[in-house]
Design an enzyme around this catalytic site. Structure first.
Site, short mmCIF file in Angstrom:
data_model
loop_
_atom_site.label_atom_id
_atom_site.label_comp_id
_atom_site.label_asym_id
_atom_site.label_seq_id
_atom_site.Cartn_x
_atom_site.Cartn_y
_atom_site.Cartn_z
N LYS A 136 0.62 -0.97 0.28
CA LYS A 136 0.04 -0.33 -0.53
C LYS A 136 0.79 0.99 -0.49
O LYS A 136 0.97 2.27 -0.78
CB LYS A 136 -0.87 -0.09 1.36
CG LYS A 136 -1.73 1.07 1.55
CD LYS A 136 -2.51 1.50 2.76
CE LYS A 136 -3.48 2.59 2.45
NZ LYS A 136 -4.43 2.56 3.87
N HIS A 273 -10.40 -30.36 -33.44
CA HIS A 273 -11.62 -28.78 -33.47
C HIS A 273 -12.33 -29.21 -31.83
O HIS A 273 -13.56 -29.43 -31.77
CB HIS A 273 -12.21 -28.74 -34.22
CG HIS A 273 -11.28 -27.82 -35.60
ND1 HIS A 273 -10.25 -27.50 -35.53
CD2 HIS A 273 -11.02 -28.79 -36.81
CE1 HIS A 273 -9.87 -26.79 -36.48
NE2 HIS A 273 -10.38 -27.95 -37.70
#
Length: 510
Positions: A136, A273
């Site tokens: 922070k 596929h």
């Protein structure tokens, strides 16, 4: 005033070398527990954290850095006069660099026979708190959570180029790290309390690799795996040979694994596929491959092969005659490996094939959101089938019906699978209507349809699919049933002497 570094790590890899580097740059070191002992044993001067907290470590180590003298030193803004005044009033010195990594929660979860108590004790509290405080305040504090960053941070400190942008980058890594850590803990407690779909759904993955591109060359992509590895997972596989996997390779290979996992007998699945183009079962893996190949010798070109048994020399000879993208198996014999690696680009993967029936969540993203559902683990046994037609299926037909039902589950809807003698002979995938899918499957099967069975992933709202099947000599059908017009299909089957069974379960796959 000397700069100060606070070091408290679970993973002690290279930490002594990093601490030596900090000392050479004029840092004072504060540390805790095992980290402090390691540093001091390496001949590096360091203070115990209780020298700045003036408070002993308590509660079996649960509380040692949770103190204003630590967090005040981390969170104070250096350019804020009021903050500076409060530090002086409370005799708190700033902390300029934090090196922390966390208790091994993930590793503890993976231990055999681990108790809930041990798991809970490996939930770090002080570590994430220090990391978040330092991150922070990244404008003033450098925070390091990953040993892989030690070298670059030291070099940057030497060159005096660990600027705000670099500290912000390190802070971002911290917040990703703590979010990942908390997500694993949240998942553990959610599973313990048996909550399937909680009010917030947090998932976390670890990066395996960047990919050259995504589904198409203009799309970027990467491959991630779940933090807790599982069997029968491509993310846990080992690549033995060949080029790195592409985005489409990974999609197809995952589909092939899910398909081959359906079968207990020696099985081979060929995928293109994300749809099967051939599935074969037999008494040997070589014979199973031949059946999968014969199912569609055209579409298998450039396909993905998954075997649920070790690939032997005979199977390798068959595989090497084809252009294949990937071959996956639990293992390869030495001779099989030698044969297949003569092809430079073929990818060979070993995958743990232990069957895993555990239901897991499948995540599909949509723009601005996500869909989450249980995996389709639905299985049907012979005893669960109901037969509404006049003719009952034979024993051989039952075996093929159950075989084809497992296959159709993995074909894009609308889906039709034709099978005979534990071999797919025709597959119709992803069509807008069911009879269209049936016609594609029948055309692919060519002259093999006489005496074959047909599986449909959903019920028949009209008898047209039955009529199409009957015209091709199909003798048995498996489908979910449940249409308001089931009787139309039953009547059509009775007219043509076809046996039809209902599963009372559908397998839509979108």
């Amino acid at each position: 005033m000397k700069k100060r570094a606070l070091i408290s790590v679970s993973n002690k890899e290279n930490i002594a070398e990093f601490a030596k580097g900090l000392i050479s740059l004029g840092y004072e070191i504060i540390s805790t527990g095992g980290t402090l002992r390691l540093i001091q044993e390496a001949g590096i001067e360091a203070e115990n954290v209780d020298s700045i907290t003036d408070f002993p470590e308590i509660l079996d180590g649960r509380v040692k850095t949770l103190h204003p003298n630590v967090h005040g030193g981390l969170l104070a803004k250096r350019d804020n006069a009021d903050h500076e005044k409060q530090l002086q009033e409370n005799n708190i010195d700033p902390i300029d660099l934090v090196v922390v990594n966390l208790y091994p929660f993930k590793e503890t979860l993976a231990k055999l026979g681990v108790s809930d108590e041990e798991i809970v004790e490996n939930i770090d509290i002080g570590g994430p708190t220090m990391l978040r405080a330092a991150a922070k305040n990244f404008r003033d504090v450098t925070v390091v959570v990953d040993p892989a960053d030690y070298e670059s941070v030291l070099e940057g400190l030497k060159q005096q180029n660990v600027n705000v942008a670099k500290r912000q980058q390190l802070a971002a890594k911290v917040f990703r790290h703590t979010a990942h850590y908390d997500a694993m803990i949240a998942r553990y407690f959610t599973e313990q309390t048996r909550e399937t779909f909680p009010e917030t759904y947090t998932v976390t993955y670890e990066k395996v690799q960047s990919l050259r591109y995504g589904e198409n060359p203009h799309q970027k992509a990467a491959f991630y795996r779940e933090a807790q590895s599982t069997t029968l997972s491509l993310a846990s596989s080992e690549q033995l040979h060949g080029k790195e996997l592409s985005y489409n390779n990974i999609q197809d290979a995952n589909a092939a694994l899910e398909m081959v996992a359906e079968y207990e007998e020696p099985a081979v699945v060929a995928v293109k596929h994300m749809n099967p183009c051939g599935i074969g079962l037999a008494d040997t893996i070589s014979h199973a491959f031949q059946r999968a190949y014969d199912a569609d010798p055209v579409s298998i070109f450039g396909g993905i092969i998954a075997c649920n048994r070790e690939v032997d020399e005979a199977t390798a000879e068959q595989l090497s005659a084809l252009f294949l993208e990937i071959v996956m198996a639990p293992s390869f014999t030495e001779k099989a490996f030698d044969i297949l690696t003569q092809k430079k680009n073929i990818r060979l993967l070993t995958v743990e094939m232990t069957k895993d029936d555990q239901v897991y969540n499948k995540l599909t993203t949509v723009k601005g959101g996500a869909l989450v559902q249980n995996s389709d683990q639905g299985q049907v046994t012979e005893e669960q089938l109901t037969c509404p037609t006049e003719r009952q299926p034979s024993k051989e037909e039952i075996a093929d019906l159950l075989f084809s039902w497992k296959a159709v589950k993995h074909v894009k809807s609308n889906a039709i699978v034709l099978a005979k003698d534990k071999q797919t002979i025709g597959i119709g995938a992803g069509q807008m209507n069911r009879v269209g899918a049936a016609k594609i499957a029948i055309e692919q099967a060519d002259s093999k349809t006489k005496g074959a069975v047909l599986a449909s992933d959903a019920f028949f709202p009209m008898p047209d699919t039955v009529e199409t099947a009957a015209a091709s000599g199909i003798t048995a059908i498996i489908q979910p049933g449940g249409s308001k017009r089931d009787q139309d299909s039953i009547d059509a089957c009775n007219k043509h002497g076809i046996a039809m069974v209902f599963t009372n379960m559908r397998h839509f796959k979108h």
